[in-house]
Enzyme design. Sequence first.
Site, PDB file in Angstrom:
ATOM      1  N   LYS A 193    -106.722 -40.722  10.919  1.00  0.00           N
ATOM      2  CA  LYS A 193    -105.296 -40.525  11.192  1.00  0.00           C
ATOM      3  C   LYS A 193    -105.199 -39.684  12.445  1.00  0.00           C
ATOM      4  O   LYS A 193    -105.711 -38.562  12.502  1.00  0.00           O
ATOM      5  CB  LYS A 193    -104.587 -39.823  10.035  1.00  0.00           C
ATOM      6  CG  LYS A 193    -103.119 -39.508  10.349  1.00  0.00           C
ATOM      7  CD  LYS A 193    -102.449 -38.696   9.258  1.00  0.00           C
ATOM      8  CE  LYS A 193    -100.998 -38.378   9.645  1.00  0.00           C
ATOM      9  NZ  LYS A 193    -100.298 -37.542   8.657  1.00  0.00           N
ATOM     10  N   SER A 242    -100.171 -32.805   5.261  1.00  0.00           N
ATOM     11  CA  SER A 242     -99.444 -31.647   5.788  1.00  0.00           C
ATOM     12  C   SER A 242     -98.068 -31.509   5.142  1.00  0.00           C
ATOM     13  O   SER A 242     -97.600 -30.402   4.866  1.00  0.00           O
ATOM     14  CB  SER A 242     -99.303 -31.764   7.307  1.00  0.00           C
ATOM     15  OG  SER A 242    -100.575 -31.784   7.915  1.00  0.00           O
ATOM     16  N   ILE A 302     -99.539 -43.237   9.121  1.00  0.00           N
ATOM     17  CA  ILE A 302     -99.396 -42.304   8.002  1.00  0.00           C
ATOM     18  C   ILE A 302     -98.317 -41.329   8.432  1.00  0.00           C
ATOM     19  O   ILE A 302     -98.553 -40.464   9.272  1.00  0.00           O
ATOM     20  CB  ILE A 302    -100.710 -41.581   7.678  1.00  0.00           C
ATOM     21  CG1 ILE A 302    -101.827 -42.601   7.413  1.00  0.00           C
ATOM     22  CG2 ILE A 302    -100.535 -40.654   6.477  1.00  0.00           C
ATOM     23  CD1 ILE A 302    -103.190 -41.978   7.154  1.00  0.00           C
TER      24      ILE A 302
END
Length: 327
Positions: free
Chosen positions: A182, A58, A232
Site C-alpha cells: 500500500k 491508520s 486502500i
Amino acid sequence: MATNGVNGQSPERKLVPGINVPMVAFFDDNEDVDVAATAKHAVRMARAGLAAITCQGSNGEAVHLTAEERKQIISAARKALDDAGFTSVPVVAGCAAQSTRETISLCKDAKEAGADYSMTLPPCYYKASYSRSDILQFYKDLASASPIPIIIYNYPGAVAGVDLDSDAIIELAQHPNIVGTKLTCGNTGKLNRIANSVNAATPKAAGSGWMCMGGSADFTLQTLIAGGSGIISGLANVAPRACVKVFDLYAEGKVEEAQKLQAIVARGDWAVIAGGVPGTKSAMMGHYGYGGYSRRPLPRPTKEEDNRWKTMTTELVDLENSLPDKY
C-alpha cells in the site's frame, strides 16, 4: 514470487483488485470497543462491493488499542462478514510494532482472530540507527515467520519519514510471503515501476497476483492507469459505493465517466485527508448517524468542524446515495 500465498500455499480468501477500506475503530461513550458498530460497518462495506476489509489501519486507531482489543475487532469483523454471507471477503489486519519479535506476535494474534493478511509499517523509533538493509531484513524476517501473508505499508508520514523506494519494494516482492504493498506516499511513479516489475494484478489481468495498491482515493484512477491493483482508502468509510464505482467504470473501459466521478471522489477525499480520523468519523456521523468519537488524546471536533466536514463531503455523499449496493 508467490501469488497471495504463505510459503507457496494459497490462503482461503484471495486478494483481488478493487477497493479496500481501512475501517475506523468504533468506541462507545466509555471508549470501550463497540462490537455492534464494528460488525454493522463491516457488512455495510462488503455490500457496497469492497474487495477486502482492513482492521487496525491508520484509520483504525491501532496505536490506541491493546493486543486483546485488536483481536476483538478482527474477530467481530470476520464473524459479521461470515454471518452476512461474505465468507470470501478477506480481512487484513494492521500489524505494526517497533521490534521484529512483537510484529511477528501481532501477526500470529491476527491469524488466530480470523485475519487473512497483515499490513505492516516499517519500524521507525530508532530510525537513525537503521540502514536500508536493516529495514529490508525486518520485512524478510517478518515474512518468513508470519503465519499470514504480508502487505508492505509505505506511509512515510506515520513512520518519521521512512520511505521505501521502488527498488526496495521490488526486492521484497520476491519473498513468497510478501504479496502486496500500500503506497500512501502518493508516488504514482513509484507505483508504476513496482506494478510493471512485479506484473501486478489489475482490473483487466490477473498478472502475478501481487497487489500494488494506492493509499488514497484521490488518486484511484491514476493508480489504475499506472498499472496498479486498486486502492486502500479511508474515504471508503464514508462513500464505499462511490469509490467502487470509479474502479468499476475504469474496469469497464469507461474512462471518461470514471474521470468525472474521480473528481467528485477527490474533492470528498480532501475532507478526510484534512480532517484525519476525527474528520472521517465526523463526516460519518453527519451523514449516517454513526461513527462516534476517537480515543483520546485525539480531539473531538467542534460544531464548526462538524459542519465543515459534513459540508465538504455532501457532494460525494449525494453521489454515494444515488448508487446501489453492489451486493
